[in-house]
Design a protein around this motif. Structure first.
Motif, PDB file in Angstrom:
ATOM      1  N   VAL A  31       8.496   2.149  -0.744  1.00 19.77           N
ATOM      2  CA  VAL A  31       9.640   1.979   0.133  1.00 19.77           C
ATOM      3  C   VAL A  31       9.843   3.260   0.935  1.00 19.77           C
ATOM      4  O   VAL A  31       9.960   4.349   0.366  1.00 19.77           O
ATOM      5  N   ILE A  32       9.876   3.128   2.254  1.00 22.45           N
ATOM      6  CA  ILE A  32      10.052   4.272   3.152  1.00 22.45           C
ATOM      7  C   ILE A  32      11.337   4.086   3.947  1.00 22.45           C
ATOM      8  O   ILE A  32      11.596   3.007   4.484  1.00 22.45           O
ATOM      9  N   GLY A  33      12.151   5.120   4.001  1.00 27.87           N
ATOM     10  CA  GLY A  33      13.346   5.094   4.827  1.00 27.87           C
ATOM     11  C   GLY A  33      13.251   6.148   5.905  1.00 27.87           C
ATOM     12  O   GLY A  33      12.845   7.283   5.629  1.00 27.87           O
ATOM     13  N   THR A  34      13.591   5.788   7.145  1.00 25.38           N
ATOM     14  CA  THR A  34      13.568   6.757   8.240  1.00 25.38           C
ATOM     15  C   THR A  34      14.961   6.908   8.829  1.00 25.38           C
ATOM     16  O   THR A  34      15.754   5.971   8.845  1.00 25.38           O
ATOM     17  N   ASP A  35      15.244   8.111   9.315  1.00 27.30           N
ATOM     18  CA  ASP A  35      16.545   8.377   9.925  1.00 27.30           C
ATOM     19  C   ASP A  35      16.434   9.603  10.825  1.00 27.30           C
ATOM     20  O   ASP A  35      15.497  10.404  10.695  1.00 27.30           O
ATOM     21  N   LEU A  36      17.408   9.766  11.707  1.00 18.45           N
ATOM     22  CA  LEU A  36      17.453  10.942  12.569  1.00 18.45           C
ATOM     23  C   LEU A  36      17.802  12.203  11.803  1.00 18.45           C
ATOM     24  O   LEU A  36      17.390  13.299  12.186  1.00 18.45           O
ATOM     25  N   SER A  37      18.584  12.062  10.747  1.00 21.17           N
ATOM     26  CA  SER A  37      19.123  13.228  10.035  1.00 21.17           C
ATOM     27  C   SER A  37      18.657  13.267   8.586  1.00 21.17           C
ATOM     28  O   SER A  37      18.584  12.219   7.921  1.00 21.17           O
ATOM     29  N   LEU A  68      11.086 -12.551  -0.049  1.00 21.85           N
ATOM     30  CA  LEU A  68       9.945 -11.701  -0.374  1.00 21.85           C
ATOM     31  C   LEU A  68       9.285 -12.145  -1.670  1.00 21.85           C
ATOM     32  O   LEU A  68       9.954 -12.560  -2.622  1.00 21.85           O
ATOM     33  N   GLU A  69       7.959 -11.996  -1.708  1.00 16.24           N
ATOM     34  CA  GLU A  69       7.197 -12.268  -2.931  1.00 16.24           C
ATOM     35  C   GLU A  69       6.256 -11.091  -3.182  1.00 16.24           C
ATOM     36  O   GLU A  69       5.278 -10.909  -2.461  1.00 16.24           O
ATOM     37  N   GLU A  70       6.568 -10.296  -4.182  1.00 15.70           N
ATOM     38  CA  GLU A  70       5.769  -9.138  -4.568  1.00 15.70           C
ATOM     39  C   GLU A  70       5.384  -8.278  -3.362  1.00 15.70           C
ATOM     40  O   GLU A  70       4.194  -8.096  -3.061  1.00 15.70           O
ATOM     41  N   PRO A  71       6.371  -7.730  -2.666  1.00 14.62           N
ATOM     42  CA  PRO A  71       6.074  -6.879  -1.503  1.00 14.62           C
ATOM     43  C   PRO A  71       5.401  -5.577  -1.929  1.00 14.62           C
ATOM     44  O   PRO A  71       5.661  -5.057  -3.019  1.00 14.62           O
ATOM     45  N   HIS A  72       4.546  -5.048  -1.052  1.00 12.29           N
ATOM     46  CA  HIS A  72       3.843  -3.804  -1.346  1.00 12.29           C
ATOM     47  C   HIS A  72       4.353  -2.633  -0.512  1.00 12.29           C
ATOM     48  O   HIS A  72       4.279  -1.484  -0.949  1.00 12.29           O
ATOM     49  N   ARG A  73       4.864  -2.917   0.677  1.00 16.48           N
ATOM     50  CA  ARG A  73       5.404  -1.859   1.533  1.00 16.48           C
ATOM     51  C   ARG A  73       6.664  -2.355   2.231  1.00 16.48           C
ATOM     52  O   ARG A  73       6.661  -3.441   2.823  1.00 16.48           O
ATOM     53  N   ILE A  74       7.709  -1.540   2.182  1.00 15.24           N
ATOM     54  CA  ILE A  74       9.000  -1.885   2.779  1.00 15.24           C
ATOM     55  C   ILE A  74       9.479  -0.705   3.602  1.00 15.24           C
ATOM     56  O   ILE A  74       9.388   0.448   3.162  1.00 15.24           O
ATOM     57  N   LEU A  75       9.988  -0.969   4.802  1.00 16.02           N
ATOM     58  CA  LEU A  75      10.495   0.067   5.687  1.00 16.02           C
ATOM     59  C   LEU A  75      11.961  -0.177   6.002  1.00 16.02           C
ATOM     60  O   LEU A  75      12.351  -1.296   6.345  1.00 16.02           O
ATOM     61  N   ASP A  76      12.770   0.879   5.887  1.00 14.89           N
ATOM     62  CA  ASP A  76      14.192   0.808   6.228  1.00 14.89           C
ATOM     63  C   ASP A  76      14.481   1.744   7.393  1.00 14.89           C
ATOM     64  O   ASP A  76      14.375   2.970   7.253  1.00 14.89           O
ATOM     65  N   ILE A  77      14.840   1.183   8.556  1.00  9.41           N
ATOM     66  CA  ILE A  77      15.126   1.963   9.754  1.00  9.41           C
ATOM     67  C   ILE A  77      16.597   2.368   9.767  1.00  9.41           C
ATOM     68  O   ILE A  77      17.473   1.555   9.482  1.00  9.41           O
TER      69      ILE A  77
END
Length: 322
Positions: A114-120, A85-94
């Motif tokens: 940075v956004i994290g998603t989960d069922l719970s 990665l080089e200077e990321p602006h948006r990151i998603l964690d599933i």
């Protein structure tokens, strides 16, 4: 072949690590999203359906997930990701779980959202200002825009993945051209270099049954080749694979490997129950006592210093074409 610590080889009549001088003792959402069921003394997810995720979501499991994260950091030399990665602006964690990976990525890249998603909803409230969490099911259509993220990440999510093609399609759609998708899993194939793992070894029996249950559910447990082909067939470029040994128990002579083994042994205190109880009883039809016995046998095997086994931690990443 990993060199074994001589103190571990001493006194083979003793099975526990204590005999070799090693101490292994352990000392803003709606109410509907917090729906759960209690089973075998543990709390499980139910909002999206009890079949969606067959591992606990209680505080005991949250502690284990955070420990597992520390193991991953040690195994991978403190690298939260391998994609360049080089200077990321948006990151998603599933499948973000407790959100610890997302929080640390937000701290490492303060310029990124940075956004994290989960069922719970088991993530913390106090997080960096550039980090947030959403409750979502990755097996459904995603609500994120096309070409949106610099990195889409998922780690140890395979037990909840019922459709890998759907998952990777949504990952690719939401990744920017030139951005990356990265996946990390455990091979779930125990290995041994010195013949100390027999066919009736407790952890081997456990993992064989766990894999059989996943197949029965239609959920393939991926290996490195599968993940590599998945990304390549989806059209990613420069697909790169890596693997590292994750020892069970502090039996190695090398200090770093010994620490990995020690943390994995600590993780073993609850990991077999977490992965096994619901799967064995609901999917394989075992009674509670039989399932618990299989989990206990796996734990006993993990504690036995005369068994020198390890699993492979695997990672793969690819770049979306520009």
């Amino acid at each position: 072949m990993i060199e074994i610590d001589p103190s571990v080889l001493a006194k083979p009549e003793d099975e526990d690590y204590a005999s070799s001088g090693y101490d292994t003792s352990t000392a803003s959402l709606t109410s509907s999203l917090n729906q759960y069921i209690m089973e075998n003394g543990r709390r499980y997810h139910s909002y999206y359906g009890t079949e969606k995720y067959l591992m606990p979501t209680d505080e005991k499991e949250q502690d284990r997930l955070d420990l597992q994260h520390e193991i991953h950091r040690l195994v991978w030399d403190d690298k939260l990701h391998l994609a360049p990665l080089e200077e990321p602006h948006r990151i998603l964690d599933i499948g973000t779980g407790t959100g610890i990976w997302a929080v640390e990525m937000a701290e490492q890249y303060p310029m990124a959202e940075v956004i994290g998603t989960d069922l719970s909803p088991i993530q913390p409230c106090w997080v960096p200002p550039n980090c947030r969490f959403e409750i979502d099911d990755a097996m459904q259509q995603w609500t994120f825009k096309d070409d949106f993220f610099d990195l889409v990440h998922g780690r140890t999510i395979s037990s909840g993945v019922s459709d890998w093609e759907h998952l990777i399609s949504e990952m690719k759609r939401c990744t920017k051209p030139g951005g990356y998708v990265e996946l990390g899993e455990q091979s779930l194939v125990m290995q041994c270099d010195d013949g100390t793992m027999k066919p009736d070894h407790g952890i081997k029996v456990f993992t064989d049954n766990l894999r059989a249950a996943m197949i029965k559910m239609g959920r393939l447990w991926p290996d490195l080749a599968f993940l590599k082909n998945l990304l390549e067939n989806a059209g990613f470029e420069g697909v790169t694979t890596c693997q590292a040994k994750e020892l069970v128990g502090p039996w190695a002579k090398d200090p770093r490997l010994k620490r990995i083994g020690a943390l994995t042994l600590l993780n073993a205190e609850t990991v077999f129950e977490s992965y096994g109880m619901a799967v064995f009883t609901r999917i394989l039809g075992m009674d509670v006592d039989e399932a618990r016995k299989m989990c206990e046998n796996a734990l006993l095997a993990a504690r036995n210093k005369n068994y020198h086994i390890y699993d492979l931690s695997i990672r793969v990443y690819g770049r979306k074409p520009v």
